[in-house]
Design a protein around this motif. Sequence first.
Motif, PDB file in Angstrom:
ATOM      1  N   MET A 240       0.835  -1.208   0.000  1.00  0.00           N
ATOM      2  CA  MET A 240       0.000   0.000   0.000  1.00  0.00           C
ATOM      3  C   MET A 240       0.870   1.258   0.000  1.00  0.00           C
ATOM      4  SD  MET A 240      -3.111  -0.894  -0.249  1.00  0.00           S
ATOM      5  CE  MET A 240      -3.951   0.616   0.219  1.00  0.00           C
ATOM      6  N   THR A 241       2.015   1.199   0.667  1.00  0.00           N
ATOM      7  CA  THR A 241       2.953   2.327   0.625  1.00  0.00           C
ATOM      8  C   THR A 241       3.473   2.531  -0.791  1.00  0.00           C
ATOM      9  OG1 THR A 241       3.627   1.968   2.917  1.00  0.00           O
ATOM     10  CG2 THR A 241       5.136   3.213   1.526  1.00  0.00           C
ATOM     11  N   LEU A 242       3.825   1.431  -1.462  1.00  0.00           N
ATOM     12  CA  LEU A 242       4.308   1.527  -2.840  1.00  0.00           C
ATOM     13  C   LEU A 242       3.238   2.112  -3.754  1.00  0.00           C
ATOM     14  CD1 LEU A 242       6.153  -1.909  -3.206  1.00  0.00           C
ATOM     15  CD2 LEU A 242       7.172   0.327  -2.796  1.00  0.00           C
ATOM     16  N   LEU A 243       1.991   1.710  -3.534  1.00  0.00           N
ATOM     17  CA  LEU A 243       0.886   2.231  -4.346  1.00  0.00           C
ATOM     18  C   LEU A 243       0.715   3.736  -4.126  1.00  0.00           C
ATOM     19  CD1 LEU A 243      -1.448   1.633  -6.288  1.00  0.00           C
ATOM     20  CD2 LEU A 243      -2.854   1.040  -4.296  1.00  0.00           C
ATOM     21  N   LYS A 244       0.778   4.153  -2.878  1.00  0.00           N
ATOM     22  CA  LYS A 244       0.614   5.583  -2.571  1.00  0.00           C
ATOM     23  C   LYS A 244       1.757   6.409  -3.141  1.00  0.00           C
ATOM     24  CE  LYS A 244      -1.952   4.541   1.644  1.00  0.00           C
ATOM     25  NZ  LYS A 244      -1.869   4.399   3.123  1.00  0.00           N
ATOM     26  N   LYS A 245       2.958   5.846  -3.167  1.00  0.00           N
ATOM     27  CA  LYS A 245       4.124   6.590  -3.662  1.00  0.00           C
ATOM     28  C   LYS A 245       4.346   6.403  -5.155  1.00  0.00           C
ATOM     29  CE  LYS A 245       6.680   6.844   0.685  1.00  0.00           C
ATOM     30  NZ  LYS A 245       8.001   6.732   1.338  1.00  0.00           N
ATOM     31  N   GLY A 246       3.570   5.503  -5.752  1.00  0.00           N
ATOM     32  CA  GLY A 246       3.707   5.281  -7.189  1.00  0.00           C
ATOM     33  C   GLY A 246       5.010   4.615  -7.588  1.00  0.00           C
ATOM     34  N   ILE A 247       5.562   3.780  -6.717  1.00  0.00           N
ATOM     35  CA  ILE A 247       6.827   3.084  -7.018  1.00  0.00           C
ATOM     36  C   ILE A 247       6.501   1.765  -7.707  1.00  0.00           C
ATOM     37  CG2 ILE A 247       8.886   2.009  -6.039  1.00  0.00           C
ATOM     38  CD1 ILE A 247       8.717   4.045  -3.751  1.00  0.00           C
ATOM     39  N   THR A 248       7.003   1.606  -8.913  1.00  0.00           N
ATOM     40  CA  THR A 248       6.707   0.424  -9.723  1.00  0.00           C
ATOM     41  C   THR A 248       7.992  -0.330 -10.070  1.00  0.00           C
ATOM     42  OG1 THR A 248       6.888   1.598 -11.834  1.00  0.00           O
ATOM     43  CG2 THR A 248       4.725   1.631 -10.732  1.00  0.00           C
ATOM     44  N   PRO A 249       7.883  -1.561 -10.561  1.00  0.00           N
ATOM     45  CA  PRO A 249       9.076  -2.353 -10.880  1.00  0.00           C
ATOM     46  C   PRO A 249      10.042  -1.682 -11.853  1.00  0.00           C
ATOM     47  CG  PRO A 249       7.192  -3.802 -10.757  1.00  0.00           C
ATOM     48  CD  PRO A 249       6.659  -2.404 -10.620  1.00  0.00           C
ATOM     49  N   SER A 250       9.553  -0.894 -12.793  1.00  0.00           N
ATOM     50  CA  SER A 250      10.481  -0.268 -13.743  1.00  0.00           C
ATOM     51  C   SER A 250      11.405   0.737 -13.067  1.00  0.00           C
ATOM     52  CB  SER A 250       9.704   0.423 -14.869  1.00  0.00           C
ATOM     53  OG  SER A 250       8.911   1.486 -14.379  1.00  0.00           O
ATOM     54  N   GLN A 251      11.011   1.224 -11.878  1.00  0.00           N
ATOM     55  CA  GLN A 251      11.880   2.112 -11.117  1.00  0.00           C
ATOM     56  C   GLN A 251      12.871   1.335 -10.259  1.00  0.00           C
ATOM     57  OE1 GLN A 251       9.393   5.050  -8.988  1.00  0.00           O
ATOM     58  NE2 GLN A 251       7.795   4.577 -10.480  1.00  0.00           N
ATOM     59  N   ILE A 252      12.586   0.056 -10.055  1.00  0.00           N
ATOM     60  CA  ILE A 252      13.415  -0.788  -9.197  1.00  0.00           C
ATOM     61  C   ILE A 252      14.309  -1.711 -10.033  1.00  0.00           C
ATOM     62  CG2 ILE A 252      13.332  -2.644  -7.467  1.00  0.00           C
ATOM     63  CD1 ILE A 252      10.636  -1.408  -6.529  1.00  0.00           C
ATOM     64  N   MET A 253      13.705  -2.369 -11.009  1.00  0.00           N
ATOM     65  CA  MET A 253      14.438  -3.324 -11.845  1.00  0.00           C
ATOM     66  C   MET A 253      15.032  -2.578 -13.046  1.00  0.00           C
ATOM     67  SD  MET A 253      11.837  -6.567 -11.578  1.00  0.00           S
ATOM     68  CE  MET A 253      12.908  -7.685 -12.479  1.00  0.00           C
ATOM     69  N   THR A 254      16.206  -2.036 -12.830  1.00  0.00           N
ATOM     70  CA  THR A 254      16.914  -1.241 -13.828  1.00  0.00           C
ATOM     71  C   THR A 254      18.184  -1.964 -14.246  1.00  0.00           C
ATOM     72  OG1 THR A 254      18.175  -0.094 -12.118  1.00  0.00           O
ATOM     73  CG2 THR A 254      16.045   0.871 -12.755  1.00  0.00           C
ATOM     74  N   ASN A 255      18.909  -1.402 -15.183  1.00  0.00           N
ATOM     75  CA  ASN A 255      20.175  -2.001 -15.591  1.00  0.00           C
ATOM     76  C   ASN A 255      21.134  -2.102 -14.412  1.00  0.00           C
ATOM     77  OD1 ASN A 255      21.896  -2.912 -17.920  1.00  0.00           O
ATOM     78  ND2 ASN A 255      23.188  -1.253 -17.171  1.00  0.00           N
ATOM     79  N   GLU A 256      21.098  -1.106 -13.535  1.00  0.00           N
ATOM     80  CA  GLU A 256      21.995  -1.103 -12.375  1.00  0.00           C
ATOM     81  C   GLU A 256      21.607  -2.183 -11.367  1.00  0.00           C
ATOM     82  OE1 GLU A 256      22.446   2.389 -14.635  1.00  0.00           O
ATOM     83  OE2 GLU A 256      20.588   1.652 -13.686  1.00  0.00           O
ATOM     84  N   SER A 257      20.310  -2.369 -11.132  1.00  0.00           N
ATOM     85  CA  SER A 257      19.907  -3.423 -10.187  1.00  0.00           C
ATOM     86  C   SER A 257      20.119  -4.805 -10.797  1.00  0.00           C
ATOM     87  CB  SER A 257      18.451  -3.239  -9.754  1.00  0.00           C
ATOM     88  OG  SER A 257      17.554  -3.425 -10.823  1.00  0.00           O
ATOM     89  N   LEU A 258      20.052  -4.911 -12.124  1.00  0.00           N
ATOM     90  CA  LEU A 258      20.392  -6.167 -12.800  1.00  0.00           C
ATOM     91  C   LEU A 258      21.858  -6.501 -12.564  1.00  0.00           C
ATOM     92  CD1 LEU A 258      19.628  -8.485 -14.773  1.00  0.00           C
ATOM     93  CD2 LEU A 258      20.174  -6.916 -16.646  1.00  0.00           C
ATOM     94  N   GLU A 259      22.721  -5.499 -12.623  1.00  0.00           N
ATOM     95  CA  GLU A 259      24.139  -5.718 -12.312  1.00  0.00           C
ATOM     96  C   GLU A 259      24.299  -6.181 -10.867  1.00  0.00           C
ATOM     97  OE1 GLU A 259      25.980  -1.989 -13.160  1.00  0.00           O
ATOM     98  OE2 GLU A 259      26.030  -2.319 -15.328  1.00  0.00           O
TER      99      GLU A 259
END
Length: 556
Positions: A240-259
């Motif tokens: 619910m916090t993620l929903l309120k803040k609008g944080i989605t996987p594309s902001q988390i799963m990036t090229n840097e997090s893949l590394e």
Amino acid sequence: MNDKYSELKSRSNRIFEWTKTTPFNYVTRGIIKGTGLEDKDIDSKPFIGIANSWNEINPGHTHLNSLAEAVKYGILEAGGIPLEFCTVAPCDGWANGNEGMRYILPHREVIADSVELMVEAHSLDALVTLSSCDKINPAMLMAAIRLDIPTICVPGGPSFWEIEFSPDYTGIDEKEYDNFNNKVKCVTCASYGACEIMGTANTFQCLMEAFGMTLPNAATIPAVTNMKYVLARNSGRQIMTLLKKGITPSQIMTNESLENALMVDLAIGGSTNSALHLPAIAHEMGIDFDLELFNDYSKKIPTIANVYPSGKYGVVDLYKAGGIPAVMNRLKDFLNLDCMTVSAKPIGKTFRRSQVLDDDIIRPLDNPVFHEGGTVVLKGNLAPNGAVIKQSGIQFKDMLNFVGPALCYNSEGDVLNDLAMNKISDGSVLIIRYEGPKGAPGMPELLAVTATLMLKRNLERVALITDGRFSGGTSGPCIGHVSPEAYVGGPIAVIENGDIITIDIPNRKLNVNLTDNEIQTRLAKWQPFEKPIKSRALLKYKRLVTSADKGAILKF
């Protein structure tokens, strides 16, 4: 309706968008009320999907129903409406050594598709996933990046092997014990959860955490502990916090997090199946993943987790030693610390206070289990597009370089028959082909062969090369994912008994003593070996699946 709630329900409000001024609005609303919801719930609270992979077949998933209940409590406490649905979740252990293994890898795309279809069909606002085992974990990540709605992953956690409860316990590696009963306890689940080795299941629970898609320390908390239940409940609140803040996987799963995920994989001696699943996940992210990245990073990142098959301990021991936060703290000078996570903070802040509690289980960088990362990629005239091996799992280090005559088979079953009849000699290089994505089809694991070789003490100097796969728990000089595979005319298709094979892991080479002209001459006379396939699911998979070096993704 309150504007704040309206924003949180931007997706689920679409259910009524076309019909809100028509009488049909009452039909849709009336059907939804059949789930027990009232108008005030439907109108004001976000719909949070829970993609559960619970079933009663897979012991790694049998406890997920109770974790789903905990997730629901957390969602309700935070003001959402939890809506649980299930997807399939096969058990590799049931399928190894029989025809069932052909059907395992194809589940990955089926699971990702099913989660995507359910979420989109019902316009859910956010998602919590529950999974434990091999193909299911990467499939959940693939679905998450496709959907790109607020998502949090809840890993089911490792099981306990029975040996954990023995007074003789010194680790989960069967080689630690002479007593046969203790050896059996090293492969016997004493509880629900993913098998306690660093196989594909636990590897990808750990990589979910390294990606930033779980709460801290989620991956290694044992499946049947109170802490796992608490984590699931907290994950329900956090979505619910993620929903309120609008944080989605594309902001988390990036090229840097893949590394970051790749570096953690190498440090923990992760499954060779990471060389299939990371490219597939990267594909969903819009990234072309080059397998050479394993080689590049393995030179920088040593294997520091003393966990089987690279070491002697289990994943529960890894948890006791500090878990993935402690591993990442060891690697902090290499990692991208600013990557966002489902904790709504950069990943560097999630583990900065973590400590290693046992230096023998999570080794210092200057005293590793193996001086390089676990998985590397070999290339040469036998595998022009690459082949994969877990170098950290090779017990006899003189086998890092090996030369021997080929002994060729067109199926796993034929090898098992010859092993049973003692027809295989020490010093051989077993070539098992037509076990690739298209040739098998389904790219089965060959655990039955590798386990049999491990138990035959007179066959300690036998190498294995295949276009199929291995269990993440496989140890020894076992090279898989040979690409191109035999079925599409890769050089492995025309290797003959007696051809000399050269394996040079330190220099990342895999060659057969044939010239390019000799290989092409043989291929000109070659016809693919066709296996009788009646399954419509496998025939569809065979037509659509790509090469192992591309992650065995489907293209259509």
